[in-house]
Design a protein around this motif. Sequence first.
Motif, mmCIF file in Angstrom:
data_model
loop_
_atom_site.group_PDB
_atom_site.id
_atom_site.type_symbol
_atom_site.label_atom_id
_atom_site.label_comp_id
_atom_site.label_asym_id
_atom_site.label_seq_id
_atom_site.Cartn_x
_atom_site.Cartn_y
_atom_site.Cartn_z
ATOM 1 N N LEU A 187 0.829 -1.208 0.000
ATOM 2 C CA LEU A 187 0.000 0.000 0.000
ATOM 3 C C LEU A 187 0.867 1.264 0.000
ATOM 4 O O LEU A 187 0.620 2.205 -0.752
ATOM 5 C CB LEU A 187 -0.921 0.006 1.221
ATOM 6 C CG LEU A 187 -2.084 -0.993 1.213
ATOM 7 C CD1 LEU A 187 -2.770 -1.041 2.572
ATOM 8 C CD2 LEU A 187 -3.106 -0.602 0.130
ATOM 9 N N MET A 188 1.895 1.269 0.831
ATOM 10 C CA MET A 188 2.746 2.460 0.957
ATOM 11 C C MET A 188 3.496 2.781 -0.330
ATOM 12 O O MET A 188 3.816 3.934 -0.600
ATOM 13 C CB MET A 188 3.739 2.278 2.098
ATOM 14 C CG MET A 188 3.101 2.257 3.482
ATOM 15 S SD MET A 188 4.247 1.612 4.748
ATOM 16 C CE MET A 188 5.264 3.063 5.066
ATOM 17 N N PHE A 189 3.799 1.727 -1.116
ATOM 18 C CA PHE A 189 4.605 1.956 -2.315
ATOM 19 C C PHE A 189 3.778 1.862 -3.602
ATOM 20 O O PHE A 189 4.336 1.795 -4.687
ATOM 21 C CB PHE A 189 5.786 0.980 -2.354
ATOM 22 C CG PHE A 189 6.865 1.345 -1.375
ATOM 23 C CD1 PHE A 189 7.944 2.117 -1.782
ATOM 24 C CD2 PHE A 189 6.780 0.966 -0.037
ATOM 25 C CE1 PHE A 189 8.922 2.481 -0.873
ATOM 26 C CE2 PHE A 189 7.754 1.334 0.874
ATOM 27 C CZ PHE A 189 8.838 2.082 0.465
ATOM 28 N N GLY A 190 2.471 1.864 -3.443
ATOM 29 C CA GLY A 190 1.615 1.874 -4.625
ATOM 30 C C GLY A 190 1.654 0.604 -5.457
ATOM 31 O O GLY A 190 1.325 0.613 -6.639
ATOM 32 N N LEU A 191 2.026 -0.492 -4.844
ATOM 33 C CA LEU A 191 2.043 -1.768 -5.560
ATOM 34 C C LEU A 191 0.674 -2.436 -5.435
ATOM 35 O O LEU A 191 -0.122 -2.082 -4.565
ATOM 36 C CB LEU A 191 3.105 -2.698 -4.958
ATOM 37 C CG LEU A 191 4.517 -2.139 -4.822
ATOM 38 C CD1 LEU A 191 5.416 -3.178 -4.179
ATOM 39 C CD2 LEU A 191 5.048 -1.749 -6.202
ATOM 40 N N PRO A 192 0.414 -3.417 -6.301
ATOM 41 C CA PRO A 192 -0.811 -4.205 -6.091
ATOM 42 C C PRO A 192 -0.780 -4.798 -4.678
ATOM 43 O O PRO A 192 0.261 -5.309 -4.240
ATOM 44 C CB PRO A 192 -0.705 -5.308 -7.151
ATOM 45 C CG PRO A 192 0.232 -4.780 -8.185
ATOM 46 C CD PRO A 192 1.181 -3.872 -7.459
ATOM 47 N N GLU A 193 -1.907 -4.732 -4.000
ATOM 48 C CA GLU A 193 -1.916 -5.092 -2.581
ATOM 49 C C GLU A 193 -1.508 -6.546 -2.332
ATOM 50 O O GLU A 193 -1.032 -6.898 -1.262
ATOM 51 C CB GLU A 193 -3.323 -4.817 -2.020
ATOM 52 C CG GLU A 193 -3.388 -4.789 -0.517
ATOM 53 C CD GLU A 193 -4.679 -4.148 -0.030
ATOM 54 O OE1 GLU A 193 -5.232 -3.269 -0.734
ATOM 55 O OE2 GLU A 193 -5.139 -4.520 1.061
ATOM 56 N N THR A 194 -1.714 -7.388 -3.331
ATOM 57 C CA THR A 194 -1.429 -8.822 -3.144
ATOM 58 C C THR A 194 -0.011 -9.213 -3.570
ATOM 59 O O THR A 194 0.376 -10.369 -3.416
ATOM 60 C CB THR A 194 -2.415 -9.650 -3.996
ATOM 61 O OG1 THR A 194 -2.273 -9.256 -5.366
ATOM 62 C CG2 THR A 194 -3.848 -9.429 -3.551
#
Lengths: 347, 347, 347, 347
Positions: free
Chosen positions: D335-342
């Motif tokens: 979430l913090m790095f804007g990646l897909p949450e999974t």
Amino acid sequence: MIQSSKDIDVAVFGATGYSGFELVKLLLNHPRVRLGHATSGSNPDANLNQLHPTTLDLPLCSPQSVPLNEIDLAFLCLPHGAGPGRGQEEAARLARAGVRVIDLGGDYRLREIDHYRRWYQTEHAHADLLGSFVYGLSEFHRTRIADATRVANPGCYPTCTALALYPLAEAGWLTEGSIVINAVSGLSGAGRGLKIPSLFVEANENVTPYHPGQVHRHVPEIMQTLRDMSGAEIPSVVFVPHLAPVNRGILATIHVPLSQGPSMSEIREHYAARYEKEPFVHLLAEGATASLKHTCGTNHTAISLHPCEGGLVVVASIDNLLKGAAGQAVQNMNLMFGLPETEGLPC
Amino acid sequence: MIQSSKDIDVAVFGATGYSGFELVKLLLNHPRVRLGHATSGSNPDANLNQLHPTTLDLPLCSPQSVPLNEIDLAFLCLPHGAGPGRGQEEAARLARAGVRVIDLGGDYRLREIDHYRRWYQTEHAHADLLGSFVYGLSEFHRTRIADATRVANPGCYPTCTALALYPLAEAGWLTEGSIVINAVSGLSGAGRGLKIPSLFVEANENVTPYHPGQVHRHVPEIMQTLRDMSGAEIPSVVFVPHLAPVNRGILATIHVPLSQGPSMSEIREHYAARYEKEPFVHLLAEGATASLKHTCGTNHTAISLHPCEGGLVVVASIDNLLKGAAGQAVQNMNLMFGLPETEGLPC
Amino acid sequence: MIQSSKDIDVAVFGATGYSGFELVKLLLNHPRVRLGHATSGSNPDANLNQLHPTTLDLPLCSPQSVPLNEIDLAFLCLPHGAGPGRGQEEAARLARAGVRVIDLGGDYRLREIDHYRRWYQTEHAHADLLGSFVYGLSEFHRTRIADATRVANPGCYPTCTALALYPLAEAGWLTEGSIVINAVSGLSGAGRGLKIPSLFVEANENVTPYHPGQVHRHVPEIMQTLRDMSGAEIPSVVFVPHLAPVNRGILATIHVPLSQGPSMSEIREHYAARYEKEPFVHLLAEGATASLKHTCGTNHTAISLHPCEGGLVVVASIDNLLKGAAGQAVQNMNLMFGLPETEGLPC
Amino acid sequence: MIQSSKDIDVAVFGATGYSGFELVKLLLNHPRVRLGHATSGSNPDANLNQLHPTTLDLPLCSPQSVPLNEIDLAFLCLPHGAGPGRGQEEAARLARAGVRVIDLGGDYRLREIDHYRRWYQTEHAHADLLGSFVYGLSEFHRTRIADATRVANPGCYPTCTALALYPLAEAGWLTEGSIVINAVSGLSGAGRGLKIPSLFVEANENVTPYHPGQVHRHVPEIMQTLRDMSGAEIPSVVFVPHLAPVNRGILATIHVPLSQGPSMSEIREHYAARYEKEPFVHLLAEGATASLKHTCGTNHTAISLHPCEGGLVVVASIDNLLKGAAGQAVQNMNLMFGLPETEGLPC
């Protein structure tokens, strides 16, 4: 980052046993694979989450409903033997239809038809196909697997034992007396069939050898592989498997008589060289001892070497559902499709 | 019915370890025994129910506060080695005071002082007493134990192994090649000391060999006993103990090379005859295999025999805390006091 | 010492399930009992050691072959319900033949026939006998059991729960809101039948509630007993049983709302007084918490009391196969035959 | 395929406890993360494979030797409390140095300083930082976490309980009487410290409540979160945690009184809507019951709903080391790095 494209279409035949379910989980997480079909002979209309305690929402289908022309590879996790829905038949059906096959069952591992007859105690309806399967011990047959369309994935005990002894076999150091293999397996190795010894209350707080002294069907497979590795006959092997109260894992403790021959440090160097570049085989440091925990949940093999009076004790462990089944199957798929060998196999 | 009189006064030195606690429970249920004193070196003012989850309300005391002239027999469940409160010292103190002693520790089992030094890696401050202890393998030294005032209770692995091989040793059939002993122990065999490998998370879902190839201190004890049984030298023994995730029990799987010599039926008959009258040793029927569960919670030994290429596999199991420790100690007490050998030992 | 005479002839109907096997072991060690017959409906010609891993050499027989006139007492460890060989029929057959009966099954525990119909979901072919069985919670019905010829041995969950709450019920302190009972059982509580959730791999490394919210058949039994104890209606009970990966034992963690009423020290004193003289019920000291281990392998009940906001948490444990089945059955037999209540039940 | 670039540099402070080791394994398999530093306060010169049975060859380092300017994110898996090397100090040191922090310990979860003082029974040397940490329950604070530089990763019990009750809290349905939470944890939840109750022999074949009735430090964390979710005061919570003999997992069985209010189908619909799009929270189908196995080895939460007299039983399970610690920490990093949450979290 560019999302890897999922471009290999696979099907799992027999997705509800322990190996099949493990394979499904690996394939769903594999960056290159699309798992389009997962079959169940007995529950074709169910969802996986009705048969296993899982949050995976995966509909099952019947083996007959898989469109063979749409899949690049079929994995078979079926009971061995003849008859509809069993490994012998299904592997033959798919292979003859031109589908690439990795068979996790035992029907196509032994090259000699009379070995099959003797140890599996049944006829083989497709003996003509035996020679067309490559024995899928990834580390031993890497290049042949890369070119194969049909792979017989090794058994769990044979994988653990053969990797434990490969450097000795190759060097011609398996020539003296009886090799005594005591091995321990977790209960998933006994399958999901209903039988008294597999009940929790029976297996828990218990350790039990099975078939001691008798020849288990994994012995001819071990012998065949060691012969291939050494290019020579192998002295007798005594194999005693045990069930221990763990879910998964195989540990083999092997006594190799070596009264003459190489020193311990030569042996260690030979193992180190042999496995130096293998991503999934690890020679532990001197003083360490391999245990189930070293490899549980991974596709790795851990090996430790211990001198003893008149010989050597080799200890090796694998996860029976991963390197001993589903993990090695994915490793072989990676080889067959030119992917990095470790793809989709967590370290 | 006339209530049996409780007329044997005993004390347990070291009542809070796993063996000591097990012994306390046996003695409290023994119809002839009054357990007047149970000691703890580290918690002399506690009650057993403060140290173990138990409903037993048993006050502990210090070793020094036991009135030696009031007890008929002292059981010692102490850590081995020199120094105050350890087995070497306490056994010597009690023995020299004229108290009958059954020592469940390892300090007085090896007759040769340099064997002790080598395997226990410490000096023995009371080497002069070594010869005065009878080795308490009940089935082997029954008559000597009956006359003894000092008994060295055997180790758990040696008890299991020696009973497994006794008929072969006695018959002179242990003469070929290496005897390979793979044994499995429950975690109570590792004691109640705090160490990482004994933590639940580490031991659970794991099986781990320890000291493979190296000589464990139970090996000289096994060798000494087999020599005594056979009256001859014994070929080399390879011993690999393993920890399995069970609370209690020892299973030994032993490969004995026997290329010449007796037939399987001769061997079976010899075992049957040897153990026919033993209340606590059971040869299982042909086709059955000994497992931990056969003996867990009892003082029994289960043995099964299995032919294999070039020899024989013997499987034996005991409960490490009972036949391997507290149970055999009570069996020896029964012998020393002329009681029925099975008294107070549940079937 | 004069050997106690074994003068009570008993039979066990259904000796091969977990409760039956446990009962056999207790009876073989009981100083006053001769176990002449142990039956198996499905394996009447087998020996117990062919069906269980045990060293006990005990021939089985068919239920029909037990000479009813030669036995003083029959124990029934049969599946409940109607039909040949099940508890309802066998208990009726024996009772009508004038044999003393202790029934470890559930068919004669509920006094109300429509409760039986509703919770056991079957008709009762011998409803006329319901009233003739004494509910065998030893601590509650001691004098009635002593005079009884027919005893319905309580279920494992009801035994644990009722003893946990008896002092509160008796004092009239179970009057507020919902009593929330979370209980954990070992797998032996699920019996030896073959079903997927009882397999080792499924139950191991798992904890699973079953029937949460629904009414389990043990709830009406608990309610009936608490009503009898309190002489009044009981507010609602929420009961959630769980399976935990242990072989044996039941632990109940019970939240009792008690916003008004007695202080914690009054409650503690009341429990202490209630159970002061009970050989098999133990109120743990303040600060201690009951666990499975407190009672595993014994016939005891351990209880601990813990204040919480707005009420009380009571924790209780028993061994489901002993105090929850075979042990309480022997305790009841002792009462019926005027023996010391603890005879043959190890502390 | 284009190999994802590993462009996020992270460090793990405290890599040798159970949570730290689990986190290391996740990060090594994460396609976007480079794990440059893994620290150990007590064994800074060791390799991870000397401290754990693993084939991972990962050198450790001291916390002081981590070059803070080279890392994008620091994970802290340290014991809570004040003093060098503990969570309070290290989190403050890193945060004040401008390093992004995800703290898996308990020091920055409670917003109220006097709550911290009371439940952690120590002073907080950096109380001024309390307000700067976002409570990292991913499903509740998703957007705040995405913007955060400091995250306090929730405790395992609070994660399981809060997700189980979130829809009820949000809907204002947690208003009646006592919420009774019985929860079970595997032994890894007790950490790797050496203490008698964590020994295999003590925990195996046992289930034991701890601190029943008393307020565990997870209770104020649960209360704080439920209050935040509902925007109102919460009635009293009775929380009884238990240890069960499994390595990992948390199961919460929660009784919620709901005499008035929504129907069962309304409740079910509300849960379904709430969690419909959540990748890691699963409402099981009617009739199914959540168990440890549903989530063991995954980052998922399984929830099942069961009506009962006067209310509702909610059952929820997570893997304490994954969703309850390392998995949720990776989810928060995503979430913090804007990646897909999974990303990097196997299904």
